[in-house]
Design a protein around this motif. Structure first.
Motif, PDB file in Angstrom:
ATOM      1  N   PHE A 133       0.817  -1.219   0.000  1.00 30.63           N
ATOM      2  CA  PHE A 133       0.000   0.000   0.000  1.00 30.63           C
ATOM      3  C   PHE A 133       0.851   1.271   0.000  1.00 30.63           C
ATOM      4  CE2 PHE A 133      -3.251  -2.914   1.967  1.00 30.63           C
ATOM      5  CZ  PHE A 133      -4.053  -2.949   0.828  1.00 30.63           C
ATOM      6  N   ALA A 134       2.113   1.163   0.361  1.00 29.21           N
ATOM      7  CA  ALA A 134       3.019   2.327   0.336  1.00 29.21           C
ATOM      8  C   ALA A 134       4.403   1.867  -0.109  1.00 29.21           C
ATOM      9  CB  ALA A 134       3.088   2.955   1.730  1.00 29.21           C
ATOM     10  N   GLN A 135       5.151   2.804  -0.679  1.00 29.15           N
ATOM     11  CA  GLN A 135       6.519   2.499  -1.127  1.00 29.15           C
ATOM     12  C   GLN A 135       7.566   2.995  -0.144  1.00 29.15           C
ATOM     13  OE1 GLN A 135       7.213   0.665  -3.818  1.00 29.15           O
ATOM     14  NE2 GLN A 135       4.994   0.488  -4.091  1.00 29.15           N
ATOM     15  N   SER A 136       7.198   4.009   0.659  1.00 25.88           N
ATOM     16  CA  SER A 136       8.197   4.616   1.547  1.00 25.88           C
ATOM     17  C   SER A 136       7.493   5.270   2.725  1.00 25.88           C
ATOM     18  CB  SER A 136       9.013   5.668   0.789  1.00 25.88           C
ATOM     19  OG  SER A 136       8.139   6.669   0.285  1.00 25.88           O
ATOM     20  N   ALA A 137       8.226   5.419   3.821  1.00 24.84           N
ATOM     21  CA  ALA A 137       7.641   6.038   5.022  1.00 24.84           C
ATOM     22  C   ALA A 137       8.722   6.693   5.862  1.00 24.84           C
ATOM     23  CB  ALA A 137       6.918   4.982   5.855  1.00 24.84           C
ATOM     24  N   LEU A 138       8.341   7.805   6.464  1.00 28.05           N
ATOM     25  CA  LEU A 138       9.198   8.466   7.444  1.00 28.05           C
ATOM     26  C   LEU A 138       8.549   8.225   8.807  1.00 28.05           C
ATOM     27  CD1 LEU A 138      11.598  10.387   8.016  1.00 28.05           C
ATOM     28  CD2 LEU A 138      10.005  12.297   7.680  1.00 28.05           C
ATOM     29  N   VAL A 139       9.285   7.568   9.690  1.00 27.61           N
ATOM     30  CA  VAL A 139       8.746   7.215  11.011  1.00 27.61           C
ATOM     31  C   VAL A 139       9.508   8.008  12.066  1.00 27.61           C
ATOM     32  CG1 VAL A 139       8.368   5.353  12.655  1.00 27.61           C
ATOM     33  CG2 VAL A 139       8.199   4.896  10.203  1.00 27.61           C
ATOM     34  N   ILE A 140       8.785   8.848  12.794  1.00 24.90           N
ATOM     35  CA  ILE A 140       9.425   9.751  13.754  1.00 24.90           C
ATOM     36  C   ILE A 140       8.886   9.460  15.153  1.00 24.90           C
ATOM     37  CG2 ILE A 140       9.831  12.176  14.357  1.00 24.90           C
ATOM     38  CD1 ILE A 140       9.039  12.913  11.457  1.00 24.90           C
ATOM     39  N   GLY A 141       9.786   9.389  16.117  1.00 23.99           N
ATOM     40  CA  GLY A 141       9.374   9.351  17.524  1.00 23.99           C
ATOM     41  C   GLY A 141       9.780  10.675  18.138  1.00 23.99           C
ATOM     42  N   ALA A 142       8.841  11.398  18.736  1.00 24.71           N
ATOM     43  CA  ALA A 142       9.170  12.722  19.292  1.00 24.71           C
ATOM     44  C   ALA A 142       8.314  12.986  20.525  1.00 24.71           C
ATOM     45  CB  ALA A 142       8.915  13.806  18.237  1.00 24.71           C
ATOM     46  N   ASP A 143       8.925  13.508  21.557  1.00 25.03           N
ATOM     47  CA  ASP A 143       8.163  13.860  22.756  1.00 25.03           C
ATOM     48  C   ASP A 143       8.825  15.004  23.499  1.00 25.03           C
ATOM     49  OD1 ASP A 143       5.651  12.486  23.509  1.00 25.03           O
ATOM     50  OD2 ASP A 143       6.819  10.659  23.169  1.00 25.03           O
ATOM     51  N   THR A 144       7.977  15.755  24.192  1.00 23.84           N
ATOM     52  CA  THR A 144       8.442  16.868  25.040  1.00 23.84           C
ATOM     53  C   THR A 144       7.775  16.707  26.406  1.00 23.84           C
ATOM     54  OG1 THR A 144       6.666  18.228  24.082  1.00 23.84           O
ATOM     55  CG2 THR A 144       8.862  18.497  23.146  1.00 23.84           C
ATOM     56  N   PHE A 145       8.233  15.696  27.146  1.00 24.23           N
ATOM     57  CA  PHE A 145       7.606  15.446  28.451  1.00 24.23           C
ATOM     58  C   PHE A 145       7.863  16.585  29.442  1.00 24.23           C
ATOM     59  CE2 PHE A 145       5.710  11.140  29.554  1.00 24.23           C
ATOM     60  CZ  PHE A 145       5.114  11.034  28.315  1.00 24.23           C
ATOM     61  N   SER A 146       8.859  17.430  29.151  1.00 23.75           N
ATOM     62  CA  SER A 146       9.072  18.571  30.063  1.00 23.75           C
ATOM     63  C   SER A 146       7.809  19.420  30.171  1.00 23.75           C
ATOM     64  CB  SER A 146      10.250  19.431  29.589  1.00 23.75           C
ATOM     65  OG  SER A 146       9.944  20.056  28.361  1.00 23.75           O
ATOM     66  N   THR A 147       6.909  19.316  29.175  1.00 21.98           N
ATOM     67  CA  THR A 147       5.693  20.142  29.193  1.00 21.98           C
ATOM     68  C   THR A 147       4.566  19.536  30.030  1.00 21.98           C
ATOM     69  OG1 THR A 147       4.812  19.094  27.184  1.00 21.98           O
ATOM     70  CG2 THR A 147       6.186  21.063  26.876  1.00 21.98           C
ATOM     71  N   ILE A 148       4.696  18.260  30.434  1.00 22.18           N
ATOM     72  CA  ILE A 148       3.579  17.640  31.177  1.00 22.18           C
ATOM     73  C   ILE A 148       3.992  17.134  32.557  1.00 22.18           C
ATOM     74  CG2 ILE A 148       2.229  17.043  29.111  1.00 22.18           C
ATOM     75  CD1 ILE A 148       3.181  14.110  29.487  1.00 22.18           C
ATOM     76  N   LEU A 149       5.196  17.514  33.007  1.00 24.53           N
ATOM     77  CA  LEU A 149       5.645  17.082  34.336  1.00 24.53           C
ATOM     78  C   LEU A 149       5.277  18.135  35.374  1.00 24.53           C
ATOM     79  CD1 LEU A 149       9.232  15.842  33.366  1.00 24.53           C
ATOM     80  CD2 LEU A 149       7.096  14.515  33.453  1.00 24.53           C
ATOM     81  N   ALA A 150       4.819  17.687  36.539  1.00 20.69           N
ATOM     82  CA  ALA A 150       4.500  18.635  37.606  1.00 20.69           C
ATOM     83  C   ALA A 150       5.792  19.331  38.038  1.00 20.69           C
ATOM     84  CB  ALA A 150       3.878  17.901  38.780  1.00 20.69           C
ATOM     85  N   ALA A 214      -3.452  18.887  39.751  1.00 23.66           N
ATOM     86  CA  ALA A 214      -2.549  17.717  39.854  1.00 23.66           C
ATOM     87  C   ALA A 214      -2.852  16.693  38.763  1.00 23.66           C
ATOM     88  CB  ALA A 214      -2.683  17.074  41.230  1.00 23.66           C
ATOM     89  N   ASP A 215      -4.109  16.624  38.348  1.00 23.61           N
ATOM     90  CA  ASP A 215      -4.492  15.620  37.346  1.00 23.61           C
ATOM     91  C   ASP A 215      -4.065  15.999  35.924  1.00 23.61           C
ATOM     92  OD1 ASP A 215      -5.615  14.153  39.334  1.00 23.61           O
ATOM     93  OD2 ASP A 215      -7.690  14.695  38.893  1.00 23.61           O
ATOM     94  N   THR A 216      -3.588  17.215  35.735  1.00 28.97           N
ATOM     95  CA  THR A 216      -3.159  17.625  34.395  1.00 28.97           C
ATOM     96  C   THR A 216      -1.707  17.218  34.124  1.00 28.97           C
ATOM     97  OG1 THR A 216      -2.390  19.811  35.098  1.00 28.97           O
ATOM     98  CG2 THR A 216      -4.705  19.629  34.437  1.00 28.97           C
ATOM     99  N   TYR A 217      -1.044  16.657  35.153  1.00 33.19           N
ATOM    100  CA  TYR A 217       0.359  16.275  34.999  1.00 33.19           C
ATOM    101  C   TYR A 217       0.528  14.758  34.880  1.00 33.19           C
ATOM    102  CZ  TYR A 217       1.387  21.065  36.357  1.00 33.19           C
ATOM    103  OH  TYR A 217       1.451  22.426  36.413  1.00 33.19           O
ATOM    104  N   PHE A 218       1.667  14.396  34.347  1.00 38.87           N
ATOM    105  CA  PHE A 218       2.038  12.983  34.161  1.00 38.87           C
ATOM    106  C   PHE A 218       2.358  12.328  35.509  1.00 38.87           C
ATOM    107  CE2 PHE A 218       5.478   9.893  33.701  1.00 38.87           C
ATOM    108  CZ  PHE A 218       4.991   9.059  32.715  1.00 38.87           C
ATOM    109  N   THR A 219       1.859  11.128  35.719  1.00 40.96           N
ATOM    110  CA  THR A 219       2.236  10.374  36.921  1.00 40.96           C
ATOM    111  C   THR A 219       2.667   8.956  36.532  1.00 40.96           C
ATOM    112  OG1 THR A 219      -0.032   9.588  37.281  1.00 40.96           O
ATOM    113  CG2 THR A 219       0.622  11.601  38.447  1.00 40.96           C
ATOM    114  N   MET A 220       3.541   8.403  37.344  1.00 40.10           N
ATOM    115  CA  MET A 220       4.029   7.038  37.060  1.00 40.10           C
ATOM    116  C   MET A 220       4.290   6.321  38.378  1.00 40.10           C
ATOM    117  SD  MET A 220       7.334   5.879  34.806  1.00 40.10           S
ATOM    118  CE  MET A 220       8.584   6.723  35.764  1.00 40.10           C
ATOM    119  N   ALA A 221       3.803   5.086  38.495  1.00 39.19           N
ATOM    120  CA  ALA A 221       4.100   4.254  39.674  1.00 39.19           C
ATOM    121  C   ALA A 221       5.418   3.546  39.399  1.00 39.19           C
ATOM    122  CB  ALA A 221       2.974   3.260  39.906  1.00 39.19           C
ATOM    123  N   GLY A 222       6.524   4.227  39.713  1.00 39.11           N
ATOM    124  CA  GLY A 222       7.867   3.821  39.281  1.00 39.11           C
ATOM    125  C   GLY A 222       8.219   2.366  39.531  1.00 39.11           C
TER     126      GLY A 222
END
Ligand code: UT7
Length: 344
Positions: A133-150, A214-222
Motif C-alpha cells: 500500500f506504500a513504497q516509503s515512510a518516514l517514522v518519527i518518535g518525538a516527545d516533550t515530556f518537560s511540558t507535562i511534568l509537575a 494535579a491531574d493535568t500532569y504525568f504520573t508514574m508508579a515507578g
C-alpha cells in the motif's frame, strides 16, 4: 516481513535534541533531589529540554529532516509521528510535520503508545510497505515530556528529557540488510493507571468540571513499572529474535527504550546476554519517551557501537501498558544527528 519477500527496509536514521541542557545539579538546585540519587538510581546525568514556545512538532521536523538526508530521500508516501505530547489535542501533529518537511500530500498520522510509540509506528509503517500500500515512510518518535511534568515532582522531573529520532523506510527485499524481520507488539490495558495523565481527555472533560491541577500532569508508579518493563521487554526481545529466526544469544545489539540504566542491566540479565550488547545514552538524554529508541540507535551508530551487518533488536515498553520489539540486520546507513549534542 511476508512470504512473498517484500519488506520495509531502513535506509535513513536521524536524531535531534533541543540545545538547552538541564543537568542533575541544576535540578538539585530547584527540587529536593541530588546528582548522586539520580545517577545511582537511573544512570542519568543530564537531559535536554525545549525552550518556551517550542513544541514536539519542531523536534520531529528536525529529526525527520536528518533521516531524509541520511536516506538521500526527498519524498515519502507515509509520515508517522509517535508521540504522547502532540502539539495540540486536535489535529494530529504528523500532517503539520509532513507539510513542514515538504511532504504535503503524504498520508500522515500520529501513534500514541507512549514509550513504545516508536516500535508501534515502525510496525505500522512497515506493514503498509510490506503489503504494497506504500513504497516509503518516514517514522518519527518525538516527545516533550518537560511540558507535562509537575514542576515540583522530583521523581518524574529527574527522569524525562525532550527529543526526537526518525528512520526512513522504503520497499525492498526481506533478504536485504535493514529489512524489518520480526515484529512483536503487546499491551495490558488493565494496568493503564501505572502511567497516566488523568485529565484533559474525554473522560474528564465530559464531566463539565474543570480539572484538578494535579491531574493535568504525568504520573508514574515507578516501582511497579520497573518490574513490568523488565519482564515484558525481556520476553518481547526473545519473541522477536525467534521470529527473525535467531537464537537470543546471536543478537549482537539490543537497543532498548532508555528508561533506566538499571532496567537495561536487568533485561540483559534476564535474557542472559552481556550488558555491553545494550547500547545506552541515557546518561546524556534521560528518558525521551517515543524518541528514546531512535536517539539511542543514532548515538550507538555514531559511536561505532552499532555497525552494519550486526543482528539488532529494538525494544520498548511504556504506558498503556504497551511493549514491543523489532529485529533487523543493521544496514550501512549514516546516522545524522545534531551538531551540539548529545555528545559524550
Ligand atoms: O518510560 C516508561 C517506562 N518507565 C520506566 O520504566 C520507569 C521505571 N521506574 C524507574 O525507573 C524507577 O522506579 C524510578 C527511577 C522512577 C524510581 O526509582 P526507585 O528506585 O524505584 O525509587 P522509588 O520510587 O521506590 O522511591 C524511593 C525513594 C522514595 O523515598 P522514600 O519514600 O523511600 O522516603 C522517593 O520519594 O526515593 C525517593 N525519590 C527521590 N529522592 C531523591 C524519588 N525520586 C527522587 C529523586 N531524588 N529524584
Amino acid at each position: 516481513m511476508n512470504d512473498i519477500g517484500r519488506a520495509a527496509v531502513v535506509t535513513g536514521l536521524g536524531a535531534w535534541v533541543p540545545p538547552t541542557v538541564l543537568t542533575n545539579e541544576e535540578l538539585a538546585g530547584r527540587l529536593d533531589t541530588s546528582d548522586e540519587w539520580i545517577r545511582s538510581r537511573t544512570g542519568i546525568r543530564r537531559r535536554h529540554v525545549i525552550a518556551p514556545g517550542e513544541a514536539t512538532g519542531d523536534l520531529a521536523v528536525e529529526a525527520g529532516k536528518r533521516a531524509l538526508k541520511s536516506a538521500g530521500a526527498s519524498s515519502a508516501d507515509v509520515v508517522v509521528v509517535a508521540t504522547s505530547t502532540p502539539d495540540h489535542p486536535c489535529p494530529a501533529t504528523a500532517p503539520d510535520v509532513a507539510d513542514r518537511l515538504g511532504l504535503t500530500g503524504a498520508a500522515a498520522f500520529d501513534i500514541a503508545a507512549v514509550c513504545t510509540g516508536f516500535v508501534y509506528a515502525l510496525g505500522t509503517a512497515a506493514g503498509l510497505i510490506a503489503s504494497g500500500f506504500a513504497q516509503s515512510a518516514l517514522v518519527i518518535g518525538a516527545d516533550t515530556f518537560s511540558t507535562i511534568l509537575a514542576p515540583g515532582d522530583r521523581t518524574t522531573r529527574a527522569i524525562f528529557g525532550d527529543g526526537a529520532g526518525a528512520v526512513y523506510l522504503r520497499a525492498g527485499s526481506a533478504a536485504e540488510p535493514g529489512a524489518l524481520m520480526g515484529l512483536h507488539l503487546g499491551s495490558d490495558g488493565s494496568r493503564r493507571d501505572l502511567i497516566e495523565v488523568r485529565a484533559g481527555g474525554s473522560r474528564q472533560r465530559s464531566t463539565g468540571l474543570p480539572a484538578e491541577e494535579a491531574d493535568t500532569y504525568f504520573t508514574m508508579a515507578g516501582r511497579a513499572v520497573f518490574s513490568q518493563a523488565v519482564r515484558n521487554m525481556a520476553a518481547s526481545v526473545r519473541s522477536t529474535a525467534r521470529l527473525a529466526g535467531w537464537d537470543t544469544e546471536d543478537v549482537d545489539r539490543v537497543v532498548l527504550h532508555q528508561a533506566n540504566a538499571r532496567i537495561l542491566a536487568a533485561v540483559a540479565d534476564q535474557i542472559d546476554l552481556p550488558a555491553d550488547r545494550f547500547p545506552s545514552n541515557i546518561d546524556r538524554v534521560g528518558n525521551t519517551v517515543a524518541a528514546s529508541i531512535p536517539l539511542a540507535l543514532a548515538d550507538a551508530c555514531a559511536a561505532g557501537d552499532v555497525r552494519p551487518g550486526q543482528r539488532v533488536v529494538l525494544g520498548g515498553f511504556g504506558g498503556g501498558l504497551t511493549w514491543g520489539s523489532v529485529a533487523l540486520v543493521w544496514p550501512d546507513v549514516p546516522a545524522v544527528g545534531p551538531d551540539h549534542a548529545p555528545g559524550s
